[in-house]
Design an enzyme around this catalytic site. Structure first.
Site, PDB file in Angstrom:
ATOM      1  N   HIS A 154       1.907  10.814  34.148  1.00 25.75           N
ATOM      2  CA  HIS A 154       2.434  12.135  33.808  1.00 25.75           C
ATOM      3  C   HIS A 154       1.440  13.045  33.087  1.00 25.75           C
ATOM      4  O   HIS A 154       1.614  14.249  33.050  1.00 25.75           O
ATOM      5  CB  HIS A 154       3.658  11.987  32.901  1.00 25.75           C
ATOM      6  CG  HIS A 154       4.863  11.433  33.585  1.00 25.75           C
ATOM      7  ND1 HIS A 154       4.850  10.219  34.252  1.00 25.75           N
ATOM      8  CD2 HIS A 154       6.131  11.923  33.705  1.00 25.75           C
ATOM      9  CE1 HIS A 154       6.060   9.992  34.745  1.00 25.75           C
ATOM     10  NE2 HIS A 154       6.851  10.998  34.432  1.00 25.75           N
TER      11      HIS A 154
ATOM     12  N   CYS B 256       1.089   3.546  38.916  1.00 23.66           N
ATOM     13  CA  CYS B 256       1.659   3.440  37.578  1.00 23.66           C
ATOM     14  C   CYS B 256       0.671   2.748  36.633  1.00 23.66           C
ATOM     15  O   CYS B 256       0.240   1.622  36.904  1.00 23.66           O
ATOM     16  CB  CYS B 256       2.949   2.646  37.656  1.00 23.66           C
ATOM     17  SG  CYS B 256       3.752   2.396  36.079  1.00 23.66           S
TER      18      CYS B 256
ATOM     19  N   GLU C 104       8.802  15.329  32.039  1.00 24.16           N
ATOM     20  CA  GLU C 104       9.904  15.357  33.021  1.00 24.16           C
ATOM     21  C   GLU C 104      10.881  16.487  32.714  1.00 24.16           C
ATOM     22  O   GLU C 104      11.558  16.988  33.605  1.00 24.16           O
ATOM     23  CB  GLU C 104      10.595  13.991  33.073  1.00 24.16           C
ATOM     24  CG  GLU C 104       9.629  12.951  33.634  1.00 24.16           C
ATOM     25  CD  GLU C 104      10.283  11.762  34.298  1.00 24.16           C
ATOM     26  OE1 GLU C 104      11.520  11.662  34.335  1.00 24.16           O
ATOM     27  OE2 GLU C 104       9.521  10.902  34.781  1.00 24.16           O
TER      28      GLU C 104
ATOM     29  N   ASP D 120       4.875   3.610  42.232  1.00 24.26           N
ATOM     30  CA  ASP D 120       4.968   3.960  40.810  1.00 24.26           C
ATOM     31  C   ASP D 120       6.395   3.664  40.361  1.00 24.26           C
ATOM     32  O   ASP D 120       7.286   3.449  41.184  1.00 24.26           O
ATOM     33  CB  ASP D 120       4.655   5.457  40.624  1.00 24.26           C
ATOM     34  CG  ASP D 120       4.806   5.896  39.180  1.00 24.26           C
ATOM     35  OD1 ASP D 120       4.236   5.230  38.291  1.00 24.26           O
ATOM     36  OD2 ASP D 120       5.517   6.887  38.917  1.00 24.26           O
ATOM     37  N   SER D 121       6.605   3.711  39.046  1.00 24.81           N
ATOM     38  CA  SER D 121       7.951   3.522  38.513  1.00 24.81           C
ATOM     39  C   SER D 121       8.874   4.680  38.881  1.00 24.81           C
ATOM     40  O   SER D 121      10.083   4.550  38.797  1.00 24.81           O
ATOM     41  CB  SER D 121       7.870   3.389  36.997  1.00 24.81           C
ATOM     42  OG  SER D 121       7.161   4.485  36.456  1.00 24.81           O
TER      43      SER D 121
ATOM     44  N   CYS E 167      -1.747   7.728  31.875  1.00 17.00           N
ATOM     45  CA  CYS E 167      -0.357   7.680  32.341  1.00 17.00           C
ATOM     46  C   CYS E 167      -0.212   8.694  33.470  1.00 17.00           C
ATOM     47  O   CYS E 167      -0.853   9.753  33.442  1.00 17.00           O
ATOM     48  CB  CYS E 167       0.580   8.032  31.188  1.00 17.00           C
ATOM     49  SG  CYS E 167       2.316   8.132  31.680  1.00 17.00           S
TER      50      CYS E 167
END
Ligand code: DGL
Length: 268
Positions: free
Chosen positions: A186, A73, A152, A10-11, A184
Site C-alpha cells: 500500500h 504481499c 484503503e 496478495d492478501s 508494503c
C-alpha cells in the site's frame, strides 16, 4: 510457454501496485492476479497462518498454469518463500529482496529505514536482506500498522495521515537514514505524503517497481518473455468483488470491469 501468464497474489487489493509496475515495465506480459480479500489482512496474522494462506493462494495460480509466480504481499514474501519454492515448479519472486537490493544500491550513508506491517517487520526479512549488502551498515525497522487502513480509506494526503507518518518516521529520521524502503503493497500510494514528511534528502524505495525489474530479469534468464504484442490482466478475489473493484482504480490506475469470485475452499 512464451505466451504463458505471470501469477501474482496478495492478501487483497494492495498487490495491484505490483501489477501496475509489471504492466508498465512488461506490457507484453499477461497477468493472473489473486487477491485473498476474504482473509485480508495478513499483516497482523502469525507466520504459520500466513504461510498456510500463501501456499493455498500459490496453489490456485499454479493450477492456472502460470509460468512464474510473484508474491506481491510483503508480509507473505517475508515468511513464505521457502515453503512456496519447495512446491512450486516455476520461479517464485518475492518483493523483499528486490526492495532491499534497490535500497542497498542507492544509500550513501549506509543507514537504511524500512516500514511495513507488524508481520513483515517482526519476521526480520528486510533487515536480513538489507544487511547482506556491504553498502548497508545500519537498518532501522518500524512497524506501521495504521497505514494500510488509511490508504484503503483513501486518506492519501489527509492531515491525519501526515501526522501518523510523522510519528512513525521520527525515530528513523533521528537515526539519520538516507533511504527508506516502503515495505508494503500500500505504501507506494503514500509516496507524496512521505516525501512531504521526510523531505528531499531521504530517498524512497518502491518494492513494487524493484520487483518488476526482478521479474524481467527472471523471464530473460529462463527465456520466458512473452511473444504477444499486448498482455492482458485477469483478476480473482476470495470475497465478493465490489470493494476490490472500488479500490482498484487507486492502486492500479484504471478500473477493473471484470473480477471473478473464487471461494477460499476452492483454491486447491
Ligand atoms: N499486502 C500486505 C503487505 O504488503 C498489506 C495488507 C495486509 O496486511 O494484508 O504486507
Amino acid at each position: 510457454m512464451n505466451s504463458g501468464k505471470i501469477g501474482i497474489f496478495d492478501s487483497g487489493v494492495g498487490g495491484l501496485t505490483v501489477v501496475r509496475a509489471v504492466n508498465s515495465l512488461l506490457p507484453a506480459e499477461s497477468v493472473i492476479y489473486f487477491g485473498d480479500t476474504a482473509r485480508v489482512p495478513y499483516g497482523s496474522k502469525s507466520p504459520e497462518t500466513v504461510i498456510r494462506f500463501a501456499v493455498e493462494d500459490a496453489d490456485f495460480l499454479l493450477g492456472k498454469g502460470v509460468k512464474l509466480l510473484v508474491v506481491a504481499c510483503n508480509t507473505a514474501s517475508s515468511v513464505s518463500l521457502p515453503a512456496l519454492r519447495e512446491f512450486a515448479d516455476v520461479p517464485v519472486i518475492g518483493v523483499i529482496d528486490p526492495g532491499a537490493k534497490a535500497a542497498a544500491g542507492i544509500t550513501e550513508s549506509g543507514a537504511v529505514g524500512v516500514i511495513g506491517t507488524l508481520g513483515t517487520i517482526s519476521s526480520g526479512a528486510y533487515q536480513k536482506a538489507l544487511k547482506s549488502y556491504d553498502t548497508v551498515n545500519r537498518v532501522i525497522a518500524q512497524p506501521t500498522p495504521l497505514l494500510v487502513p488509511l490508504v484503503e480509506e483513501g486518506w492519501l494526503d489527509h492531515r491525519i495521515t501526515e501526522m501518523v507518518l510523522r510519528e512513525y518516521t521520527a525515530p528513523l529520521v533521528n537515526e539519520g537514514i538516507d533511504t527508506l524502503v516502503m515495505g508494503c503493497t500500500h505504501y507506494p500510494l503514500l509516496r507524496n505524503a512521505l516525501s512531504k514528511v521526510l523531505g528531499v534528502n531521504i530517498r524512497l524505495i518502491d518494492s513494487a517497481e524493484a520487483t518488476a525489474g526482478e521479474v524481467a530479469s527472471a523471464l530473460d534468464a529462463k527465456g520466458l518473455r512473452s511473444d504477444n504484442l499486448q498482455g492482458q490482466n485477469i483478476f480473482y478475489v476470495s470475497d465478493i468483488p465490489l470493494k476490490f473493484q472500488e479500490n482498484a482504480q487507486r492502486f492500479l490506475g484504471k478500473a477493473i470491469p471484470l473480477v471473478t469470485h473464487i471461494e477460499v475452499g476452492d483454491l486447491h
